[in-house]
Design a protein around this motif. Structure first.
Motif, mmCIF file in Angstrom:
data_model
loop_
_atom_site.group_PDB
_atom_site.id
_atom_site.type_symbol
_atom_site.label_atom_id
_atom_site.label_comp_id
_atom_site.label_asym_id
_atom_site.label_seq_id
_atom_site.Cartn_x
_atom_site.Cartn_y
_atom_site.Cartn_z
ATOM 1 N N LYS A 182 75.653 47.324 33.571
ATOM 2 C CA LYS A 182 75.346 47.796 32.319
ATOM 3 C C LYS A 182 75.134 49.291 32.331
ATOM 4 O O LYS A 182 74.955 49.934 33.156
ATOM 5 N N LYS A 183 75.331 49.809 30.871
ATOM 6 C CA LYS A 183 75.278 51.182 30.530
ATOM 7 C C LYS A 183 73.723 51.538 30.839
ATOM 8 O O LYS A 183 72.953 51.077 30.022
ATOM 9 N N GLU A 184 73.442 52.412 31.382
ATOM 10 C CA GLU A 184 71.973 52.952 31.680
ATOM 11 C C GLU A 184 71.355 53.596 30.517
ATOM 12 O O GLU A 184 72.141 54.362 29.774
ATOM 13 N N ARG B 90 76.761 54.342 34.879
ATOM 14 C CA ARG B 90 76.946 52.691 35.190
ATOM 15 C C ARG B 90 76.846 52.547 36.784
ATOM 16 O O ARG B 90 77.305 53.196 37.208
ATOM 17 N N PHE C 244 81.839 46.574 36.403
ATOM 18 C CA PHE C 244 80.828 47.691 36.019
ATOM 19 C C PHE C 244 79.702 46.998 35.553
ATOM 20 O O PHE C 244 79.541 45.855 35.083
#
Ligand code: COS
Length: 384
Positions: free
Chosen positions: A196-198, A209, A194
């Motif tokens: 990075k978290k947006e 993600r 995955f």
């Protein structure tokens, strides 16, 4: 308006509303601020059997339909669109299995999804393919008894949090969109990672993600239907899920409208509550009317889908575009009615307006919905 819901449908609405008011409203501001995934709320929804709403009884679900799902999504959206998005995206990811999965795949995955034990995500969008669903570049090559996946999916709701992913990849480049296929991939498969978290404008409780496939090998039997069915699978999935996005619009607009009315009754200017002024009344009148019109269209479309109608593309796009454009207008006007207070984070309408914007963008932009409706009109006219 009385929509002549069955006793069960009323129960679903009451149950979801109770969860929304007791569990979601008290934490929505914090979830938004901290951009925190709502696992606690997902557990409550699971305990209440709400993940199984639209899944057949033989796979552990309640075997209800699109209308029941829309009712639940609407109630969650009235409280927090970030939480509702997480729940609705799970349904979006499940539809490919429900509509195109083999009996073995259904037996393997649906009971755990229905029980809310494993969350699902749908992966279509890529850096160069969003509106152009046929333009994806992620590949799946058959090697012996395994498919080898390479490529990156972008902006995937529930990415990283979900354990089951239904994704679309190209199995035969020479065939264009007809060379796309659908697959089931589980979190933890080597070669599946995955991004990075947006960080988003709104719906911050939901996770977004990238899905990165780097020589990710999955068993051959994880294909959904057969090679070449990926584009149709995507279109059928979206036909079923778009009324749910419309329901999100109805819910968030209803939530914002109620806040605006409450405020307008309390706020005094020129010696009177502002709700007594015609300028404000007219805004509220338009908001109430538009919400009801959108709800009527969303419910009718959901009922049409539940009737077993085969061709629902146009109606589904109409429900999505109408209800979500309405949601943007109504949440913006709720901020306007509340003036300076509406703009402050202290009141929930500021978040509702930020949240509503995504509804005009995801699951097909509202410009694409109009293309879809236009294309259907041309086809219908040609048949006459
Ligand atoms: N159900 C069944 N078949 C469908 C269909 C549907 N809803 N929509 C299209 N098809 C079929 C068409 O009939 C056509 O078949 P033939 O080749 O036999 O004629 C084929 O699929 C290709 O359709 P079309 O030529 O219309 O495809 P386009 O590439 O021009 O794109 C749109 C069509 C724009 C409608 C499609 O790409 C789309 O929906 N894009 C938005 C995707 C989206 O929502 N993205 C957001 C991210 S997903 S969460």
């Amino acid at each position: 308006m009385d929509y002549f819901l069955t006793e069960e449908q009323v129960m679903i609405r009451e149950l979801t509303r109770q969860i929304a008011e007791e569990k979601v409203v008290p934490v929505r501001e914090e979830l938004d601020e901290k951009e925190e995934f709502p696992w606690g709320i997902m557990e409550v929804l699971a305990q209440s059997d709400l993940f199984g709403l639209f899944i057949p009884e033989e796979y552990g679900g309640l075997e209800k339909g699109c209308l029941e799902l829309c009712i639940a999504v609407e109630e969650l959206s009235r409280a927090c669109l970030g939480v509702a998005t997480t729940y609705a995206a799970n349904a979006l990811g499940t539809y490919p299995i429900l509509l195109f999965g083999s009996d073995e795949q259904k037996k393997k995955y649906l009971p755990e999804i229905a029980a809310g034990k494993r969350l699902v995500a749908f992966g279509l969008t890529e850096a160069n393919a969003g509106s152009d669903a046929g333009g994806i570049q992620t590949t799946a090559k058959l090697d012996g008894n395994e498919y080898v996946l390479n490529g990156t999916k972008q902006w995937i709701t529930n990415g990283g949090e979900a354990e089951i992913y239904t994704i679309i990849a190209i199995t035969d480049k020479s065939k264009g969109a007809r060379g796309a296929s659908g697959f089931i991939i589980e979190k933890g498969t080597p070669g599946f990672n995955f991004g990075k978290k947006e960080k988003k404008m709104g719906i911050r409780a939901s996770a977004t993600r990238e899905l990165i496939f780097d020589n990710c090998r999955i068993p051959r039997e994880n294909i959904l239907s057969k090679e070449g069915m990926g584009f149709i699978l995507t279109m059928k999935t979206l036909d079923n899920s778009r009324p749910g996005v419309g329901a999100q619009g109805v819910g968030v607009a209803q939530g914002a409208f109620e806040e605006a009315v409450k405020f307008a009754r309390q706020r005094v200017q020129f010696g009177h509550p502002i709700i007594s002024f015609q300028a404000v009344q007219h805004m509220l009148a338009d908001m109430a009317t538009e919400i009801e019109a959108a709800r009527a269209l969303v419910y009718s479309t959901a009922r049409y889908i539940d009737s077993g109608a085969k061709e629902v593309t146009k109606e589904s796009a109409m429900a999505k575009v109408f209800a979500t454009d309405m949601a943007m207008r109504v949440t913006t006007n709720a901020v306007q009615v509340m003036g300076g207070s509406g703009y402050m984070r202290e009141y929930p309408v500021e978040k509702m307006m930020r949240d509503a914007k995504i509804l005009q963008i995801y699951e097909g932009t509202n410009q694409i919905q109009r293309n879809v409706i236009g294309l259907s009109l041309i086809k219908e006219a040609a048949k006459k």
